[in-house]
Design an enzyme around this catalytic site. Structure first.
Site, PDB file in Angstrom:
ATOM      1  N   LYS A  21      -6.237 -14.308   8.764  1.00 49.07           N
ATOM      2  CA  LYS A  21      -7.011 -15.541   9.019  1.00 49.07           C
ATOM      3  C   LYS A  21      -8.049 -15.764   7.924  1.00 49.07           C
ATOM      4  O   LYS A  21      -8.309 -16.906   7.530  1.00 49.07           O
ATOM      5  CB  LYS A  21      -7.721 -15.395  10.373  1.00 49.07           C
ATOM      6  CG  LYS A  21      -7.832 -16.688  11.089  1.00 49.07           C
ATOM      7  CD  LYS A  21      -8.206 -16.582  12.545  1.00 49.07           C
ATOM      8  CE  LYS A  21      -8.278 -15.243  13.163  1.00 49.07           C
ATOM      9  NZ  LYS A  21      -9.579 -14.733  13.497  1.00 49.07           N
ATOM     10  N   GLY A  22      -8.636 -14.667   7.429  1.00 52.14           N
ATOM     11  CA  GLY A  22      -9.641 -14.779   6.375  1.00 52.14           C
ATOM     12  C   GLY A  22      -9.028 -15.357   5.110  1.00 52.14           C
ATOM     13  O   GLY A  22      -9.608 -16.245   4.472  1.00 52.14           O
ATOM     14  N   ILE A  23      -7.845 -14.875   4.770  1.00 49.75           N
ATOM     15  CA  ILE A  23      -7.193 -15.362   3.553  1.00 49.75           C
ATOM     16  C   ILE A  23      -6.714 -16.800   3.753  1.00 49.75           C
ATOM     17  O   ILE A  23      -6.817 -17.632   2.862  1.00 49.75           O
ATOM     18  CB  ILE A  23      -6.050 -14.410   3.152  1.00 49.75           C
ATOM     19  CG1 ILE A  23      -6.699 -13.120   2.626  1.00 49.75           C
ATOM     20  CG2 ILE A  23      -5.139 -15.011   2.097  1.00 49.75           C
ATOM     21  CD1 ILE A  23      -5.807 -11.942   2.569  1.00 49.75           C
ATOM     22  N   LYS A 195       7.990 -18.499  21.512  1.00 48.93           N
ATOM     23  CA  LYS A 195       7.214 -18.373  22.755  1.00 48.93           C
ATOM     24  C   LYS A 195       5.784 -17.849  22.536  1.00 48.93           C
ATOM     25  O   LYS A 195       4.837 -18.397  23.109  1.00 48.93           O
ATOM     26  CB  LYS A 195       7.971 -17.471  23.737  1.00 48.93           C
ATOM     27  CG  LYS A 195       7.494 -17.570  25.174  1.00 48.93           C
ATOM     28  CD  LYS A 195       7.807 -18.902  25.837  1.00 48.93           C
ATOM     29  CE  LYS A 195       9.186 -18.905  26.477  1.00 48.93           C
ATOM     30  NZ  LYS A 195       9.569 -20.240  26.976  1.00 48.93           N
ATOM     31  N   THR A 197       3.799 -18.310  20.115  1.00 50.98           N
ATOM     32  CA  THR A 197       2.997 -19.436  19.604  1.00 50.98           C
ATOM     33  C   THR A 197       2.709 -20.424  20.733  1.00 50.98           C
ATOM     34  O   THR A 197       1.577 -20.902  20.892  1.00 50.98           O
ATOM     35  CB  THR A 197       3.747 -20.139  18.446  1.00 50.98           C
ATOM     36  OG1 THR A 197       3.881 -19.200  17.400  1.00 50.98           O
ATOM     37  CG2 THR A 197       3.010 -21.366  17.955  1.00 50.98           C
ATOM     38  N   CYS A 386     -21.492   4.382  -7.096  1.00 48.74           N
ATOM     39  CA  CYS A 386     -22.479   4.801  -6.109  1.00 48.74           C
ATOM     40  C   CYS A 386     -22.386   6.303  -5.837  1.00 48.74           C
ATOM     41  O   CYS A 386     -22.756   7.086  -6.689  1.00 48.74           O
ATOM     42  CB  CYS A 386     -22.349   3.941  -4.850  1.00 48.74           C
ATOM     43  SG  CYS A 386     -23.903   3.766  -3.987  1.00 48.74           S
ATOM     44  N   LEU A 387     -21.811   6.734  -4.703  1.00 49.38           N
ATOM     45  CA  LEU A 387     -21.647   8.173  -4.490  1.00 49.38           C
ATOM     46  C   LEU A 387     -20.824   8.780  -5.627  1.00 49.38           C
ATOM     47  O   LEU A 387     -21.035   9.928  -6.027  1.00 49.38           O
ATOM     48  CB  LEU A 387     -20.975   8.438  -3.136  1.00 49.38           C
ATOM     49  CG  LEU A 387     -20.746   9.904  -2.791  1.00 49.38           C
ATOM     50  CD1 LEU A 387     -22.048  10.674  -2.691  1.00 49.38           C
ATOM     51  CD2 LEU A 387     -19.976  10.042  -1.476  1.00 49.38           C
ATOM     52  N   MET A 389     -20.938   7.956  -8.763  1.00 46.14           N
ATOM     53  CA  MET A 389     -21.848   8.216  -9.883  1.00 46.14           C
ATOM     54  C   MET A 389     -22.696   9.446  -9.584  1.00 46.14           C
ATOM     55  O   MET A 389     -22.912  10.306 -10.444  1.00 46.14           O
ATOM     56  CB  MET A 389     -22.735   6.984 -10.089  1.00 46.14           C
ATOM     57  CG  MET A 389     -23.830   7.139 -11.112  1.00 46.14           C
ATOM     58  SD  MET A 389     -25.411   7.429 -10.282  1.00 46.14           S
ATOM     59  CE  MET A 389     -26.588   7.034 -11.520  1.00 46.14           C
ATOM     60  N   GLN A 390     -23.159   9.548  -8.334  1.00 45.71           N
ATOM     61  CA  GLN A 390     -23.994  10.699  -7.952  1.00 45.71           C
ATOM     62  C   GLN A 390     -23.203  11.997  -8.116  1.00 45.71           C
ATOM     63  O   GLN A 390     -23.728  13.007  -8.608  1.00 45.71           O
ATOM     64  CB  GLN A 390     -24.499  10.521  -6.516  1.00 45.71           C
ATOM     65  CG  GLN A 390     -25.381   9.276  -6.352  1.00 45.71           C
ATOM     66  CD  GLN A 390     -25.767   8.974  -4.896  1.00 45.71           C
ATOM     67  OE1 GLN A 390     -25.321   9.650  -3.975  1.00 45.71           O
ATOM     68  NE2 GLN A 390     -26.583   7.950  -4.694  1.00 45.71           N
ATOM     69  N   HIS A 512     -22.474  -1.511  -7.037  1.00 48.50           N
ATOM     70  CA  HIS A 512     -21.072  -1.761  -6.645  1.00 48.50           C
ATOM     71  C   HIS A 512     -20.487  -2.937  -7.436  1.00 48.50           C
ATOM     72  O   HIS A 512     -20.495  -4.075  -6.953  1.00 48.50           O
ATOM     73  CB  HIS A 512     -20.999  -2.053  -5.145  1.00 48.50           C
ATOM     74  CG  HIS A 512     -21.259  -0.859  -4.303  1.00 48.50           C
ATOM     75  ND1 HIS A 512     -20.264  -0.023  -3.865  1.00 48.50           N
ATOM     76  CD2 HIS A 512     -22.411  -0.331  -3.853  1.00 48.50           C
ATOM     77  CE1 HIS A 512     -20.785   0.967  -3.169  1.00 48.50           C
ATOM     78  NE2 HIS A 512     -22.095   0.796  -3.148  1.00 48.50           N
ATOM     79  N   GLU A 514     -17.492  -3.760  -7.886  1.00 48.20           N
ATOM     80  CA  GLU A 514     -16.306  -4.364  -7.263  1.00 48.20           C
ATOM     81  C   GLU A 514     -16.649  -5.620  -6.459  1.00 48.20           C
ATOM     82  O   GLU A 514     -15.809  -6.496  -6.266  1.00 48.20           O
ATOM     83  CB  GLU A 514     -15.592  -3.335  -6.371  1.00 48.20           C
ATOM     84  CG  GLU A 514     -16.280  -2.964  -5.049  1.00 48.20           C
ATOM     85  CD  GLU A 514     -17.339  -1.865  -5.176  1.00 48.20           C
ATOM     86  OE1 GLU A 514     -17.825  -1.641  -6.311  1.00 48.20           O
ATOM     87  OE2 GLU A 514     -17.687  -1.239  -4.159  1.00 48.20           O
TER      88      GLU A 514
HETATM   89  N1  GLN Z   1     -24.502   8.019   0.281  1.00 48.97           N
HETATM   90  C1  GLN Z   1     -25.050   7.621  -0.972  1.00 48.97           C
HETATM   91  C2  GLN Z   1     -26.438   7.020  -0.840  1.00 48.97           C
HETATM   92  O1  GLN Z   1     -26.817   6.611   0.216  1.00 48.97           O
HETATM   93  C3  GLN Z   1     -24.123   6.668  -1.679  1.00 48.97           C
HETATM   94  C4  GLN Z   1     -23.981   5.366  -0.991  1.00 48.97           C
HETATM   95  C5  GLN Z   1     -22.775   4.592  -1.439  1.00 48.97           C
HETATM   96  O2  GLN Z   1     -21.893   5.156  -2.073  1.00 48.97           O
HETATM   97  N2  GLN Z   1     -22.697   3.316  -1.084  1.00 48.97           N
HETATM   98  O3  GLN Z   1     -27.150   6.925  -1.821  1.00 48.97           O
END
Ligand code: GLN
Length: 557
Positions: A21-23, A195, A197, A386-387, A389-390, A512, A514
């Site tokens: 539905k979203g698409i 049916k 539908t 995010c995680l 990169m950490q 992020h 993406e």
């Molecule tokens: N858990 C990590 C933090 O809170 C990374 C969060 C995430 O990847 N969106 O910083």
């Protein structure tokens, strides 16, 4: 067009969930936008959570974060990608928000002694939030309203009642109901079945909603007799019974809807005079997505690999980056827990790039760290988000700087080397809803970096969702290493990007990327990550033409 003149398209769904539905809603919005109309689009979610931010990805899939920091339904990602238009908190309405407002008003005594009820108080609030979408963007011609859930659900009833009232309160040509259903093929009978539908439209009509257009998900184009039958039983002209057949890529849906006359029928119903849509760039993008000239294998190593909806925007960003590089991106899903058991060498052999996505919690973290070691040492392109990169910082601290017990404070409070620690403004935060560092923040890139090369500008803005960050106490440790701090917050205090400058392409970002990739404008980091993977793949084939084929055979075996 003034607010009063704004028209509304209400999109409901029946028979089963997950019909797209979203698409479908985003595709209708795109067709109208390409006809020169100003559109806005909102998603109504019937659950009681105020937003999906506190929900587990297994429940809800990805949480889509907007520039303004709202945590929203993943359909808003489709809206932004299809419309190439940024959304705000006004584009996602939940039952939780509606009740929260109404109950706060009741506590203040605003209802002057009245009994507060679903009808009219809840429905009035829903209508006010839908109408707000017509005001927030100037000159909005049309608001598309997607109602989450399936007709017949108890939860979505107040929303359906609200849109029924809106249709009654407006001119007949100001609103149109589009209903998405399923027409299954029953193999034992050798027939398409109408049916389900019929039943779903019957439920809608019982609550006073007559759909004007039926979009039927089907494996094969519906022939005239089936369309006539559905039309007759559902009280819809046969030409407005649309076949929505399965397509290779979601970006083909608007083209298919256009060919089936969806935009034209909507405009006719709403008495809108609008030019034919110009979809040439979209057609080109779809054709490039379907006929790439090379292919690369990218491993995604995460915790929710069995639930692809948890990584929706990442998957789409790879499609866009593939289009930009004329390459097909084959995603290999690797559970980070399996890496810990079987080792990165065996599970990641043959890949052209590794992506570690965002995540929460300790499960699978050691597997992620191990897979980063593998690609760093083998000079395979890497993007950590995010995680991700950490984990790249932890891996480097452990294996290059020799801090064997480096880790993140997220997982252990007592640590000798917390190279990732809690952000200062997160200390003492106890409520989990909407309390992370959320939304768009600026970042300044170092000019001598791969990230700067990708963006082509120094000042960037990206969306965030995290509580932990690079620990500045360890800046000195990294100062004389190849792990460089490639991007910082404007005040220089927060590390946003790290890169290994001795590696062909190794980038970790605290944000992020993406979330901001669009089909005709791939995100610069995803685009260059895939370009590096294509390059890696070519060099690999040059040096050992048989290796690639062997890995492919091993996988099939
Ligand atoms: N858990 C990590 C933090 O809170 C990374 C969060 C995430 O990847 N969106 O910083």
């Amino acid at each position: 067009m003034s607010e009063k003149k704004t028209k509304y398209i209400f999109v409901t769904g029946g028979v089963v969930s997950a019909l797209g539905k979203g698409i479908a809603s985003a595709s209708i919005a795109l067709l109208l936008k390409r006809r020169g109309l100003n559109v806005n689009i909102i998603k109504c979610d019937p659950y009681i959570n105020v937003d999906p931010g506190t929900m587990n990805p297994f429940q809800h899939g990805e949480v889509f974060v907007l520039d303004d920091g709202s945590e929203t339904d993943l359909d808003l990602g489709h809206y932004e990608r299809f419309l190439d238009q940024s959304m705000s908190k006004d584009n996602n309405v939940t039952t939780g928000q509606v009740y929260h407002t109404v109950i706060s008003r009741e506590r203040r005594g605003d209802y002057l002694g009245a009994t507060v009820q679903v009808i009219p108080h809840i429905t009035e609030e829903i209508k006010a939030l839908i109408r707000r979408a017509a005001r927030v963007r100037p000159e909005t011609d049309i608001v598309i309203v997607e109602i989450g859930g399936t007709v017949g659900d108890i939860e979505s009833q107040p929303f359906l009642e609200a849109i029924r009232q809106m249709a009654l309160e407006n001119e007949p040509e100001a609103t149109v109901f589009v209903h998405l259903t399923l027409v299954p093929y029953v193999a034992t009978a050798g027939e398409m079945k109408t049916k389900p539908t019929q039943h779903s439209v019957k439920s809608l009509r019982e609550i006073g909603i007559q759909p004007a257009i039926l979009v039927c998900r089907t494996a094969k184009i519906l022939d005239e007799s089936i369309r006539n039958k559905i039309g007759l039983f559902c009280n819809v002209p046969a030409k407005r019974v649309i076949s929505a057949i399965d397509v290779e890529t979601i970006y083909e849906v608007p083209l298919q809807f256009n060919a089936e006359g969806v935009g034209q029928e909507v405009c006719q119903h709403l008495r809108l005079k609008a030019a034919e849509p110009d979809l040439s760039d979209w057609e080109e993008m779809v054709s490039r997505a379907k006929h790439p000239s090379s292919r690369v294998k990218i491993a995604i190593c995460g915790k929710y690999v069995h639930l692809k909806d948890a990584y929706k925007s990442i998957i789409e960003a790879f499609v866009h980056a593939g289009v930009a590089n004329d390459a097909r991106v084959d995603l290999i899903w690797v559970s980070s827990e399996d890496i810990k058991q079987s080792g990165a060498e065996s599970l990641l052999a043959g890949i052209d790039g590794l992506l570690i996505p965002g995540g929460f919690g300790e499960r699978g973290v050691e597997g992620k760290i191990e897979s980063i070691r593998y690609v760093r040492e083998n000079r395979i392109p890497f993007l950590g988000i995010c995680l991700g990169m950490q984990c790249a910082v932890i891996e480097y601290a452990r294996n290059v700087c020799g801090l064997k017990d480096a880790h993140s404070y997220e997982f252990y409070a007592e640590l000798k080397h917390p190279v990732i620690h809690l952000m200062a403004d997160q200390e003492g935060v106890t409520n989990l809803g909407a309390t992370m560092r959320l939304g768009a923040y600026p970042c300044i890139l170092d000019k001598n970096t791969k990230s700067y090369q990708a963006y082509g500008i120094e000042n960037i803005s990206e969306r965030h969702r995290h509580r932990y960050e690079f620990n500045n106490a360890y800046r000195e440790l990294f100062a004389n290493t190849t792990l460089i701090l490639a991007g910082l917050s404007p005040d220089g205090r927060l590390v946003e990007v790290v890169e290994d400058c001795s590696h062909p392409w190794f980038v970790g970002v605290q944000f992020h990327p993406e979330l901001k990739s669009r089909p005709t404008r791939a995100h610069p980091l995803f685009r260059d990550f895939i370009a590096a993977a294509v390059d890696f793949n070519h060099k690999k084939k040059e040096s050992d033409p048989a290796a690639d084929e062997m890995v492919a055979r091993q996988r099939v075996g």
